[in-house]
Design a protein around this motif. Structure first.
Motif, mmCIF file in Angstrom:
data_model
loop_
_atom_site.group_PDB
_atom_site.id
_atom_site.type_symbol
_atom_site.label_atom_id
_atom_site.label_comp_id
_atom_site.label_asym_id
_atom_site.label_seq_id
_atom_site.Cartn_x
_atom_site.Cartn_y
_atom_site.Cartn_z
ATOM 1 N N PRO A 1 41.716 42.556 30.400
ATOM 2 C CA PRO A 1 40.296 42.955 30.474
ATOM 3 C C PRO A 1 39.473 42.527 29.274
ATOM 4 C CG PRO A 1 41.738 44.875 30.131
ATOM 5 C CD PRO A 1 42.625 43.724 30.457
ATOM 6 N N PHE A 2 40.088 42.429 28.087
ATOM 7 C CA PHE A 2 39.311 42.074 26.897
ATOM 8 C C PHE A 2 38.845 40.620 26.910
ATOM 9 C CE2 PHE A 2 43.784 41.399 25.613
ATOM 10 C CZ PHE A 2 43.733 40.093 25.140
ATOM 11 N N GLU A 3 39.360 39.818 27.871
ATOM 12 C CA GLU A 3 38.971 38.412 27.932
ATOM 13 C C GLU A 3 37.620 38.192 28.619
ATOM 14 O OE1 GLU A 3 43.154 35.984 28.175
ATOM 15 O OE2 GLU A 3 42.597 37.125 29.969
ATOM 16 N N VAL A 4 37.205 39.125 29.460
ATOM 17 C CA VAL A 4 35.999 38.931 30.268
ATOM 18 C C VAL A 4 34.765 38.613 29.424
ATOM 19 C CG1 VAL A 4 34.412 40.001 31.921
ATOM 20 C CG2 VAL A 4 36.884 40.311 32.190
ATOM 21 N N PRO A 5 34.400 39.440 28.435
ATOM 22 C CA PRO A 5 33.171 39.138 27.680
ATOM 23 C C PRO A 5 33.227 37.824 26.903
ATOM 24 C CG PRO A 5 34.383 40.970 26.676
ATOM 25 C CD PRO A 5 34.999 40.709 28.007
ATOM 26 N N LEU A 6 34.405 37.386 26.490
ATOM 27 C CA LEU A 6 34.519 36.127 25.757
ATOM 28 C C LEU A 6 33.967 34.960 26.563
ATOM 29 C CD1 LEU A 6 38.135 36.410 24.259
ATOM 30 C CD2 LEU A 6 35.986 36.496 22.988
ATOM 31 N N PHE A 7 34.262 34.954 27.859
ATOM 32 C CA PHE A 7 33.847 33.840 28.707
ATOM 33 C C PHE A 7 32.475 34.064 29.334
ATOM 34 C CE2 PHE A 7 38.475 33.529 28.516
ATOM 35 C CZ PHE A 7 38.638 32.194 28.216
ATOM 36 N N GLU A 8 32.172 35.293 29.689
ATOM 37 C CA GLU A 8 30.867 35.560 30.308
ATOM 38 C C GLU A 8 29.725 35.296 29.341
ATOM 39 O OE1 GLU A 8 30.855 39.416 32.188
ATOM 40 O OE2 GLU A 8 31.467 38.468 34.079
ATOM 41 N N GLU A 9 29.961 35.539 28.060
ATOM 42 C CA GLU A 9 28.921 35.253 27.057
ATOM 43 C C GLU A 9 28.582 33.770 26.997
ATOM 44 O OE1 GLU A 9 30.344 36.858 23.392
ATOM 45 O OE2 GLU A 9 30.094 38.942 24.026
ATOM 46 N N ALA A 10 29.529 32.930 27.425
ATOM 47 C CA ALA A 10 29.290 31.477 27.453
ATOM 48 C C ALA A 10 28.719 31.022 28.788
ATOM 49 C CB ALA A 10 30.590 30.737 27.167
ATOM 50 N N GLY A 11 28.484 31.968 29.703
ATOM 51 C CA GLY A 11 27.894 31.635 30.993
ATOM 52 C C GLY A 11 28.896 31.279 32.072
ATOM 53 N N LEU A 12 30.170 31.569 31.861
ATOM 54 C CA LEU A 12 31.199 31.267 32.855
ATOM 55 C C LEU A 12 31.486 32.518 33.690
ATOM 56 C CD1 LEU A 12 33.414 29.564 34.152
ATOM 57 C CD2 LEU A 12 34.882 30.078 32.197
#
Length: 381
Positions: free
Chosen positions: A145-156
């Motif tokens: 779950p901690f991976e979600v914001p890492l990628f969503e912040e980049a627009g993925l």
């Protein structure tokens, strides 16, 4: 007519396992799916046409990749030819980032939507990959779950689907059946050696593991050593190393890895997914790893984490020790494993801390969720 062709690419044993479960779930809803690509025995059993097998793709480390560059170039040329000819409706790339990121560029050239399952560990190193993935991928399915914001912040667009281990994480047989099948004395204490699923890993890790087991045999009378054999590797590989460092009381066990993890009192485990699996059974372990000196030197400069063991990373603390590179020596590992075998209270404290790991992996059903998303991408309503 609907295009039913899907490209699946898994370059490792764990990817083959998770890919086969996704393919099975996809075919349960869409029986006419035509799958092709790279995988192992499990994906082949689900009906995938294999262009290459994972055994051909098991290349670890910077120096090893350099030595195999001519082969890898041939693979990419062949894959591009097949992508252009078959024009799959979607591609599912499973982990294996060094290879799959380059393949994603090829797929984008042919306007094939790319769905990635199990993100590369950008939180450890190569954060530059996040922006690259955001440009190349249609969607990303992550297992922590901690991976979600890492990628969503980049627009993925990113979805936490839960960890696929939860679908398969149970012992293959009862304890009674396990002991009977492998002729294990119930009075023995079980020590498991899990040297990995690739030949390079086994060659680098098993000899020192066996030396550790020899040392422990000289200190503990009732020890039974179990060696987990990867089904994609020949028995001769393991027996060659056993001749060099003979362990008196051992069993070479194939296709019962989860039973080994569950019923052993302690394990010595190659860093990787196996540490997470062992942790989910709450079995105390020592994590070990060793690569070529150049690969280690480069990796040490790039990786910015205190721990390399997945089980420690997910737990958020160093629950079990890690013995890496020159620190991986029998005289270093043996004292800790001995304490897990002979000091029940200390071992129980480690087991208790490991129980939190499984709870952090979400709910079962990751393969079904990934299959549903493939269908949405390949055949939008």
């Amino acid at each position: 007519m609907r295009n039913n062709t899907i490209l699946f690419v898994a370059g490792e044993v764990s990817g083959d396992l998770h890919g086969s479960n996704v393919l099975r779930a996809l075919r349960a809803q869409h029986p006419d799916v035509d799958a092709f690509g790279i995988g192992g025995q499990r994906m082949a059993r689900e009906g995938q046409e294999q262009l290459y097998d994972i055994n051909q793709m098991a290349i670890i480390g910077f120096t090893e990749v350099i030595r195999h560059l001519p082969f890898l170039r041939r693979v990419f040329r062949h894959l591009e030819k097949e992508i252009a000819r078959r024009k799959p409706a979607c591609a599912l790339l499973i982990d294996y980032p060094g290879f799959n990121l380059r393949l994603a560029k090829i797929l984008r050239k042919y306007d094939i939507p790319v769905f990635w399952y199990i993100a590369p560990q950008v939180w450890a190193w190569h954060k530059s990959r996040i922006a690259q993935m955001a440009k190349l991928l249609r969607h990303l399915a992550v297992v922590f779950p901690f991976e979600v914001p890492l990628f969503e912040e980049a627009g993925l667009p990113t979805t936490f689907v839960g960890h696929p281990l939860l679908e398969v994480l149970s012992a293959e047989m009862s304890k009674e059946r396990f002991y009977q099948k492998y002729n294990i004395d119930a009075d023995k204490q079980l020590l498991a050696l899990l040297p990995g699923s690739r030949q390079q890993e086994v060659s680098r890790l098993l000899p020192e593991m066996l030396k550790t087991a020899q040392l422990l045999e000289s200190q503990i009378d009732n020890l039974q050593v179990l060696i987990a054999q990867s089904p994609n590797l020949n028995t001769d590989l393991y027996e060659d190393y056993l001749e060099q460092a003979p362990v008196q009381n051992y069993k070479l066990v194939q296709n019962a890895t989860y039973s080994i993890m569950n019923y052993s009192k302690a394990c010595i485990v190659a860093s990787g997914t196996a540490t997470l699996e062992t942790g989910c059974f709450s079995t105390p372990m020592a994590i070990v790893y060793r690569v070529s000196p150049l690969t280690y030197a480069i990796g040490k400069r790039l990786v910015k984490l205190e721990n390399i063991g997945l089980v420690n990373i997910v737990a958020g603390e160093t629950v079990v020790p890690e013995f890496v590179q020159d620190d991986f020596r029998s005289q270093h590992v043996a004292p800790y494993i001995k304490s897990m075998l002979t000091e029940p209270e200390r071992a129980q404290k480690v087991s208790d801390k490991l129980t939190v790991v499984r709870a952090k992996l979400g709910e079962p059903g990751a393969s079904r969720r990934v299959a549903q998303r493939i269908a949405e991408i390949a055949w939008p309503a």
